[in-house]
Design a protein around this motif. Sequence first.
Motif, PDB file in Angstrom:
ATOM      1  N   PRO A   1       0.848  -1.196   0.000  1.00  0.00           N
ATOM      2  CA  PRO A   1       0.000   0.000   0.000  1.00  0.00           C
ATOM      3  C   PRO A   1       0.880   1.240   0.000  1.00  0.00           C
ATOM      4  O   PRO A   1       1.893   1.305   0.710  1.00  0.00           O
ATOM      5  CB  PRO A   1      -0.801  -0.132   1.300  1.00  0.00           C
ATOM      6  CG  PRO A   1       0.022  -1.031   2.170  1.00  0.00           C
ATOM      7  CD  PRO A   1       0.716  -1.976   1.237  1.00  0.00           C
TER       8      PRO A   1
ATOM      9  N   GLU B   1       4.353 -11.977   0.531  1.00  0.00           N
ATOM     10  CA  GLU B   1       4.103 -12.476   1.884  1.00  0.00           C
ATOM     11  C   GLU B   1       5.160 -13.485   2.306  1.00  0.00           C
ATOM     12  O   GLU B   1       5.533 -13.561   3.486  1.00  0.00           O
ATOM     13  CB  GLU B   1       2.709 -13.079   1.993  1.00  0.00           C
ATOM     14  CG  GLU B   1       1.605 -12.029   2.120  1.00  0.00           C
ATOM     15  CD  GLU B   1       1.829 -11.103   3.319  1.00  0.00           C
ATOM     16  OE1 GLU B   1       2.045 -11.599   4.446  1.00  0.00           O
ATOM     17  OE2 GLU B   1       1.790  -9.873   3.118  1.00  0.00           O
TER      18      GLU B   1
ATOM     19  N   GLU C   1      -1.426   2.639   9.644  1.00  0.00           N
ATOM     20  CA  GLU C   1      -2.154   2.332   8.399  1.00  0.00           C
ATOM     21  C   GLU C   1      -1.580   3.156   7.260  1.00  0.00           C
ATOM     22  O   GLU C   1      -1.003   4.216   7.462  1.00  0.00           O
ATOM     23  CB  GLU C   1      -3.655   2.587   8.559  1.00  0.00           C
ATOM     24  CG  GLU C   1      -4.041   4.033   8.831  1.00  0.00           C
ATOM     25  CD  GLU C   1      -4.298   4.842   7.562  1.00  0.00           C
ATOM     26  OE1 GLU C   1      -4.533   4.242   6.488  1.00  0.00           O
ATOM     27  OE2 GLU C   1      -4.241   6.082   7.651  1.00  0.00           O
TER      28      GLU C   1
ATOM     29  N   GLY D   1      -5.517   3.550   4.118  1.00  0.00           N
ATOM     30  CA  GLY D   1      -6.646   2.803   4.644  1.00  0.00           C
ATOM     31  C   GLY D   1      -6.371   1.361   4.986  1.00  0.00           C
ATOM     32  O   GLY D   1      -7.249   0.658   5.493  1.00  0.00           O
ATOM     33  N   ARG D   2      -5.151   0.889   4.737  1.00  0.00           N
ATOM     34  CA  ARG D   2      -4.826  -0.499   5.038  1.00  0.00           C
ATOM     35  C   ARG D   2      -4.055  -0.565   6.353  1.00  0.00           C
ATOM     36  O   ARG D   2      -3.023   0.096   6.517  1.00  0.00           O
ATOM     37  CB  ARG D   2      -3.999  -1.126   3.914  1.00  0.00           C
ATOM     38  CG  ARG D   2      -3.949  -2.661   3.997  1.00  0.00           C
ATOM     39  CD  ARG D   2      -3.129  -3.283   2.899  1.00  0.00           C
ATOM     40  NE  ARG D   2      -3.528  -2.840   1.562  1.00  0.00           N
ATOM     41  CZ  ARG D   2      -2.951  -3.278   0.443  1.00  0.00           C
ATOM     42  NH1 ARG D   2      -1.939  -4.134   0.507  1.00  0.00           N
ATOM     43  NH2 ARG D   2      -3.357  -2.831  -0.722  1.00  0.00           N
ATOM     44  N   ALA D   3      -4.524  -1.370   7.297  1.00  0.00           N
ATOM     45  CA  ALA D   3      -3.904  -1.454   8.618  1.00  0.00           C
ATOM     46  C   ALA D   3      -2.547  -2.151   8.540  1.00  0.00           C
ATOM     47  O   ALA D   3      -2.360  -3.106   7.778  1.00  0.00           O
ATOM     48  CB  ALA D   3      -4.821  -2.203   9.585  1.00  0.00           C
ATOM     49  N   MET D   4      -1.613  -1.679   9.345  1.00  0.00           N
ATOM     50  CA  MET D   4      -0.300  -2.289   9.461  1.00  0.00           C
ATOM     51  C   MET D   4      -0.295  -3.207  10.687  1.00  0.00           C
ATOM     52  O   MET D   4      -0.708  -2.795  11.771  1.00  0.00           O
ATOM     53  CB  MET D   4       0.778  -1.211   9.625  1.00  0.00           C
ATOM     54  CG  MET D   4       0.859  -0.202   8.479  1.00  0.00           C
ATOM     55  SD  MET D   4       1.501  -0.900   6.923  1.00  0.00           S
ATOM     56  CE  MET D   4      -0.026  -1.148   5.988  1.00  0.00           C
ATOM     57  N   ASP D   5       0.180  -4.430  10.528  1.00  0.00           N
ATOM     58  CA  ASP D   5       0.080  -5.414  11.609  1.00  0.00           C
ATOM     59  C   ASP D   5       1.315  -5.486  12.497  1.00  0.00           C
ATOM     60  O   ASP D   5       1.331  -6.249  13.477  1.00  0.00           O
ATOM     61  CB  ASP D   5      -0.250  -6.795  11.045  1.00  0.00           C
ATOM     62  CG  ASP D   5       0.741  -7.269   9.999  1.00  0.00           C
ATOM     63  OD1 ASP D   5       1.698  -6.533   9.681  1.00  0.00           O
ATOM     64  OD2 ASP D   5       0.567  -8.391   9.486  1.00  0.00           O
TER      65      ASP D   5
ATOM     66  N   ARG E   1       5.805  -2.922   9.407  1.00  0.00           N
ATOM     67  CA  ARG E   1       5.219  -3.398   8.141  1.00  0.00           C
ATOM     68  C   ARG E   1       5.183  -2.286   7.094  1.00  0.00           C
ATOM     69  O   ARG E   1       5.233  -2.550   5.893  1.00  0.00           O
ATOM     70  CB  ARG E   1       3.814  -3.938   8.410  1.00  0.00           C
ATOM     71  CG  ARG E   1       3.018  -4.293   7.165  1.00  0.00           C
ATOM     72  CD  ARG E   1       3.493  -5.557   6.477  1.00  0.00           C
ATOM     73  NE  ARG E   1       2.900  -6.752   7.000  1.00  0.00           N
ATOM     74  CZ  ARG E   1       2.686  -7.874   6.287  1.00  0.00           C
ATOM     75  NH1 ARG E   1       3.016  -7.932   5.020  1.00  0.00           N
ATOM     76  NH2 ARG E   1       2.161  -8.930   6.857  1.00  0.00           N
ATOM     77  N   TRP E   2       5.124  -1.040   7.538  1.00  0.00           N
ATOM     78  CA  TRP E   2       5.034   0.090   6.602  1.00  0.00           C
ATOM     79  C   TRP E   2       6.322   0.281   5.798  1.00  0.00           C
ATOM     80  O   TRP E   2       6.341   1.057   4.849  1.00  0.00           O
ATOM     81  CB  TRP E   2       4.665   1.367   7.351  1.00  0.00           C
ATOM     82  CG  TRP E   2       5.663   1.815   8.370  1.00  0.00           C
ATOM     83  CD1 TRP E   2       5.823   1.348   9.643  1.00  0.00           C
ATOM     84  CD2 TRP E   2       6.639   2.834   8.201  1.00  0.00           C
ATOM     85  NE1 TRP E   2       6.842   2.005  10.268  1.00  0.00           N
ATOM     86  CE2 TRP E   2       7.363   2.918   9.405  1.00  0.00           C
ATOM     87  CE3 TRP E   2       6.986   3.691   7.144  1.00  0.00           C
ATOM     88  CZ2 TRP E   2       8.413   3.822   9.600  1.00  0.00           C
ATOM     89  CZ3 TRP E   2       8.028   4.588   7.330  1.00  0.00           C
ATOM     90  CH2 TRP E   2       8.728   4.646   8.545  1.00  0.00           C
TER      91      TRP E   2
END
Length: 466
Positions: free
Chosen positions: A268, A301, A391, A394-398, A402-403
């Motif tokens: 993202p 992934e 995020e 709009g996509r959440a980072m876990d 992750r960003w």
Amino acid sequence: MDLTRISATDLLKQLASRQVSASDVMRASLDRIATVNGEVNAIVALRDSDDLMAEAKACDDGPITGPLHGLPIAVKDLVNVAGVVSSQGSPMFKGFVPDTDDLIATRMRAAGAILIGKTNTPEFGLGSHTFNPVYGATRNPYDANRTCGGSSGGAAVALATGMVALADGSDMMGSLRNPAAWNNVYGFRPSWGRVPSDPVGDSFLHQLSTLGPMARCPEDLGVLLDVISGPDPRLPLAAESAPVSPVTAADLHGLRIGWLGDWGGVFPTEPGILDICKDAMGVFETRGAQVEDIAPPFDAEKLWTSWITLRSFSVAAGLEPLASQKEHLKDTAQWELDRGLAMSAMEVHHASVIRSEWFRCAANLFEQFDALVLPSAQIWPFSVDLPYPTEIAGRAMDTYHRWMHVTIPVSLIGLPCLAAPAGFGTQGLPMGFQLFGPRGSDRKLLSVGAAYHAETNWPNKRPAMP
């Protein structure tokens, strides 16, 4: 002539020929630090100015000592420098003054550099946002309310504001590349093994992090890279490497570049980043290169699974001596330590199998392309008060990191990578891209970067800043 704005290459030539004195350069650097550092907080543990001026005068009175003769350099605060507070941004080491230099500091000092202090870093270098409880946050010179990135954030800001002409950094997960992008300078992550780390602890297992140079042009990167490169007999995997300097602009006619974008939408990315980086590819095409969009070459992934396993394994190995004081570590350091200590040997093995698969896949790609390109970051510089983005678009980072997924295709397999500025977005904030190639292509990447820099010269096109 403003001694804080000319290139390190030109400044070193003038120092070597005695056209300018080390005393003049030191005074200019100290004056610049006094003017701007209070706002950005990039240089920490600055040595006494009288001592620094005396050291500069000794350079003027003595022989030329090496390729960095008389040049002031502030060293990243993950590196021990004899006689200088070396805290790693941690309260656990606040006020610690080592008696000896780490290897990279030894090499810079032997080349004639004057080590003036430290550049700020996150605690233990964890996270691409430079803040810590010892020195506080380093601020972006283009917007003081935003982060400068990290972990080599202090180095990037010191370069961008003219406080130093060269800087060292380190890079595990974009720690050179992210701050280079967000501060409109260059960073270079060398082929793994070219620049050795210190001969302490294990010297075989961990191949994710490397030291490297940062500067305002590729030619300057080459100067420092040659100083800090080269094997050490105590390190089994440190590589012999031919010098890269002088770095000259390559002829780009026929150069094949693969543009990976956002990895087919998997990464993202905030609006404007892909556009500004893709526009930068047009500069290469103007110089005769062929740029081709390519599909994702590997499962992102699987790369992530491999990465977070091997990273936690490596970080926990470094933090394990502090495990009995874990409550004093920041939350992200505790998370890495806990994950690493809980891993089995076979988990690490399976992660390295994925890493090996990606290396073979990348080797095939480099049969078709001379270099590949990704953005240096997926997000514009965020609020200096935010520990890390949770995020993107709009996509959440876990996870806390992750960003920075976009940096791991390079880091996971130790590829050389030039982080180059791409220009400025609509809010006047800088962005950059990663140009990377096969292991051993360091000199070629720098030469390609020099051709790009000759067309753009972004670090000298500064919107309002200190």
